[in-house]
Write an enzyme that holds these catalytic residues in place. Sequence first.
Site, short mmCIF file in Angstrom:
data_model
loop_
_atom_site.label_atom_id
_atom_site.label_comp_id
_atom_site.label_asym_id
_atom_site.label_seq_id
_atom_site.Cartn_x
_atom_site.Cartn_y
_atom_site.Cartn_z
N SER A 94 0.87 -1.19 0.00
CA SER A 94 0.00 0.00 0.00
C SER A 94 0.90 1.23 0.00
CB SER A 94 -0.91 0.01 1.23
OG SER A 94 -1.80 -1.08 1.20
N LYS A 169 -7.21 1.70 -2.59
CA LYS A 169 -6.78 1.25 -1.25
C LYS A 169 -6.78 2.40 -0.26
CE LYS A 169 -5.24 -1.10 2.18
NZ LYS A 169 -3.99 -1.87 2.22
N LYS A 237 0.56 5.40 8.21
CA LYS A 237 1.19 5.57 6.89
C LYS A 237 0.15 5.74 5.80
CE LYS A 237 2.10 2.07 4.56
NZ LYS A 237 1.49 1.24 3.48
#
Length: 293
Positions: A94, A169, A237
């Site tokens: 990701s 995502k 993140k």
Amino acid sequence: MKLGFIGLGIMGAPMAANLMKGGHELNVNTRGKVPASLLTSGAKSYDTSKEVTEKSDIIFIMVPDTPQVAEVLFSKNGCSSTSLKGKIIVDMSSISPIETKEFALKVNELGGQYLDAPVSGGEVGAVQGTLSIMVGGEEAAFAKVKPLFELMGKNISLVGGNGDGQTCKVANQIIVALTIEAVAEALVFSSKAGADPARVREALMGGFASSRILEVHGERMVKRTFDPGFRISLHQKDLNLALQGAKALSMSLPNTASCQELFNLCAAHGGQDNDHSALVHAIEIMANHKLND
């Protein structure tokens, strides 16, 4: 089929194992130790991404963040240091949608094909082979890799071109974070008002507020089982990617920013390696009340 897999962490190792269960030859590389279970099943370990790429037709990458993907692809002994002609690179990490597009262009220029294919479903989904896989790239490359995706996941979607899988995502992580925060608020509120949060959760599961997050992460909050399926640090993140993207697009994500601050509060109290359901700690701190008090 000769496959490569680079990055054998919490998610990568079981994903790689599911590819091997499908009968494929697997060449692997990871920063830590290769799990013994993969080696005994026949996986071949190599010291560099270059060697894995040389031995493989399709190379999967599953590492923590954008800089690590760049290193795997373009470092001195990275994938691109050998011929990519006829090979497909599949990044299941990701990472930044913007940099993903740049990576794809470079791989294409070197004769390879590129798919960004981040996943959702956590460690449980990786182990069970039930991940949701969001793919960006050319349809021809997707068609070649789809049977392999089906060994790792159940809900597999070609979203669009390179970068669109990563964008999807990021959108997923926004929804997950905000829903975890909502469940945490509801359960802490219920508990401080004197109700049993476990019973409240059971009641809510039968109504319009029901969700997979209420089911799984609500139970984690009630039972206080915060061993990581997906660490707070990783969700931080992902929300950084969302907020950076929003800045680039000249838009605001106010509730995403609020969730990030709550994750930051958890991390400040030493919880960065807890499961992201432990966001409830931030709500408890602000309420001066723990769920089961």
